[in-house]
Structures are given as C-alpha cells and as structure tokens.
Motif scaffolding. Structure first.
Motif, short mmCIF file in Angstrom:
data_model
loop_
_atom_site.label_atom_id
_atom_site.label_comp_id
_atom_site.label_asym_id
_atom_site.label_seq_id
_atom_site.Cartn_x
_atom_site.Cartn_y
_atom_site.Cartn_z
N GLY A 187 14.35 10.65 -1.07
CA GLY A 187 15.47 10.01 -2.45
C GLY A 187 15.38 11.51 -3.18
N GLU A 188 15.40 11.96 -4.36
CA GLU A 188 16.36 13.56 -4.80
C GLU A 188 15.19 14.22 -5.09
OE1 GLU A 188 18.94 12.55 -7.64
OE2 GLU A 188 18.68 13.85 -8.52
N ALA A 189 14.33 14.22 -6.03
CA ALA A 189 13.12 14.78 -6.70
C ALA A 189 12.23 14.43 -6.80
CB ALA A 189 13.90 16.51 -7.06
N PRO A 190 11.00 14.77 -7.40
CA PRO A 190 10.27 14.46 -8.41
C PRO A 190 10.73 14.14 -9.19
CG PRO A 190 9.36 16.08 -6.64
CD PRO A 190 10.69 15.90 -6.98
N GLU A 204 5.94 11.73 -10.95
CA GLU A 204 5.56 12.10 -9.75
C GLU A 204 5.18 13.64 -10.09
OE1 GLU A 204 8.66 10.77 -10.39
OE2 GLU A 204 8.35 8.63 -9.34
N PRO A 262 5.37 10.50 -4.47
CA PRO A 262 6.74 10.21 -4.80
C PRO A 262 6.45 8.68 -5.18
CG PRO A 262 5.86 9.80 -2.46
CD PRO A 262 4.29 10.48 -3.09
N PHE A 263 7.80 9.08 -6.84
CA PHE A 263 7.83 8.07 -6.19
C PHE A 263 7.10 6.69 -6.44
CE2 PHE A 263 11.95 8.16 -3.36
CZ PHE A 263 13.25 7.68 -4.64
N ASN A 272 11.15 13.45 -0.30
CA ASN A 272 12.01 13.53 -1.50
C ASN A 272 13.51 14.85 -0.99
OD1 ASN A 272 12.13 12.19 -3.42
ND2 ASN A 272 10.78 12.75 -4.15
N HIS A 326 20.77 5.44 -6.06
CA HIS A 326 19.33 5.21 -5.55
C HIS A 326 18.64 4.26 -6.62
CE1 HIS A 326 16.12 7.85 -7.57
NE2 HIS A 326 16.71 8.51 -6.90
N1 URA Z 1 13.33 10.38 -7.74
C1 URA Z 1 13.55 10.75 -6.78
O1 URA Z 1 14.58 10.51 -6.35
N2 URA Z 1 11.92 10.78 -6.35
C2 URA Z 1 10.48 10.38 -6.70
O2 URA Z 1 9.99 10.52 -6.16
C3 URA Z 1 11.47 10.15 -8.59
C4 URA Z 1 12.27 9.22 -8.55
#
Ligand code: URA
Length: 246
Positions: free
Chosen positions: A102-105, A109, A115-116, A142, A216
């Motif tokens: 994914g992108e980032a916390p 998170e 994560p997620f 991420n 996403h």
């Molecule tokens: N969106 C993300 O890209 N990563 C996460 O961990 C949570 C939401």
C-alpha cells in the motif's frame, strides 16, 4: 464463523456477504477447510510456499528480519519520524507467495503499529479472505513506514528515504506475486506516466516478480456504492489467483 473460528454476529456476516456479492465473488472457501491438509494441497498447487522456503537459512533470515524491523522502528531518515506515534513496518507471513503493498500508514495504523487496520484495511482483509487466504498467510506492507501528516500523499524525498526498507522486505520474502494497491505503490513498483485505470488489471514486472496494480481500498471506501470498482478489483484478484495456481 470467520476464518479465525470466531462466530460473527448476523449483521457482520451479512455485511461481509454483501461485500463479496458486490465484488462478484462466485464462491467462498469454507474456513473449516483451511486445515493442514488443505495447506498441503495449496503448497502443492503453489498457492502457499512450503515452510522453510526462503532461499537462505531460516535463522539468518530471522536475524535479518529482526535487524530490519529495529531499523524501521528507529528510523529518522526523513522528517516523518517527528510526527509518528510509531513506525509501521508491515506484517504477515515472511515466506508468503502473495504480498500486498500500500501507500503509507494512516491514523489507525500509526496508533496500532499495524498496516491496513482502519476502514480501508477492513476492506483489504475481506478481499484477502475472499481470495481464500487469511491476513497471516500473506504479507502486507507499505511504501512508506511512517504516517504523513493528515494522511497526505508521500513526497518523492520521503519515498526515496523509505524505499530501501520495502525493497529489503521484497528481497527477503521473494513473493511469487505482488499486488500494488493504488497509485503510490504502483508508481514505485512500475514507474510510468499512466493512470491507475490504464494500469490496473495487467501484470507488470518488478525485478522478475509479477506485479498486479489495482485500486487502493481507500478508493473503494470513498466510492462505497460503486459496484463497478469493486468488480474491477475482484477481476484483478482473480488474475492473481490464476497466476498463483499456474
Ligand atoms: N492505507 C495504506 O496505504 N496503508 C495502510 O496501512 C493503511 C491505509
């Protein structure tokens, strides 16, 4: 009963089944069948890697992982460390065949260090389960390990500073396939000037590993009533399952 053997309330079960229906899922694998015999069968079909698969001695890998996680948790390579509660390295099976990036916390998170786990994460978990896996059987990470302020898109310098961690994770896991969730992960793994709509649904290549770009889960959350988007994501995941079975 969910895949952990926990009995779900009728409302929870209904919402899960509605989500699967909207995805276009045609059948579900009973959690009762996820026993050791099924695991053996799946290892046979390539869905799961056999225990011990890593391409290197397991003990060395464990030390390498411990070092990597310690470095991520203490990282100050970009200014994002100043605003974090904690870094979010990623979690799951360290020899997984299937990896999600994914992108980032986000806020949840950052607070939980996993994560997620927010709303988008709950959708991702359902997608993983619809594919016949549990979160523990795949690896979820991420591109960026610390939460950007107000969940803004990570900046190129932040991605540059953080990306060695993801690269090392991919190198250690050696997944058979990666699912890139959204634009940031897709642009990092498969650089191009194309949009997600153009890229999704077709495998790209990252250092010899097939990468499936898809929307996403936050995009699914933002467009909750849009069944077409859910169906596209499920079409993409079916291609991933086909590849894992081949
Ligand atoms: N969106 C993300 O890209 N990563 C996460 O961990 C949570 C939401």
């Amino acid at each position: 009963m969910n895949e952990k053997g926990i009995v779900e309330r009728p409302g929870q079960l209904l919402s899960r089944l509605e989500f699967y229906r909207d995805l276009g899922v045609e059948f579900l694998v009973s959690p009762m069948k996820t026993d050791s015999r099924k695991r053996e069968a799946e290892v046979g079909t390539g869905l799961l890697k056999p225990e011990g698969f890593s391409g290197g001695p397991a003990a060395d890998d464990r030390e390498e992982w411990d070092r990597l996680i310690r470095r991520i948790m203490a990282c100050q390579a970009c200014p994002l460390f100043k605003g974090r509660t904690q870094a979010v390295p990623g979690e799951g099976h360290r020899q997984a065949s299937l990896m999600f990036v994914g992108e980032a916390p986000g806020r949840d998170e950052d607070l939980q260090g996993r994560p997620f786990v927010g709303r988008a994460g709950q959708l991702l978990t359902k997608i993983i389960q619809a594919m016949g896996f549990s979160r523990e059987e795949v690896y979820i990470a991420n591109v960026i390990k610390c939460r950007p302020p107000e969940n803004r898109t990570p900046r190129p310098d932040e991605i540059k500073a953080c990306s060695p961690y993801l690269l090392r994770q991919i190198d250690l896991i050696k997944p058979r396939v990666i699912v890139a969730l959204g634009k940031v992960a897709t642009d990092f793994l498969l650089p191009s000037s194309k949009s997600m709509s153009e890229l999704r649904g077709q495998f790209g290549d990252f250092q010899g590993i097939p990468v499936m770009p898809t929307f996403h889960p936050s995009y699914l959350v933002r467009n909750e009533g849009n069944k077409e988007i859910k169906k596209m994501v499920w079409e993409d995941m079916k291609k991933v399952l086909q590849l894992l079975k081949s």
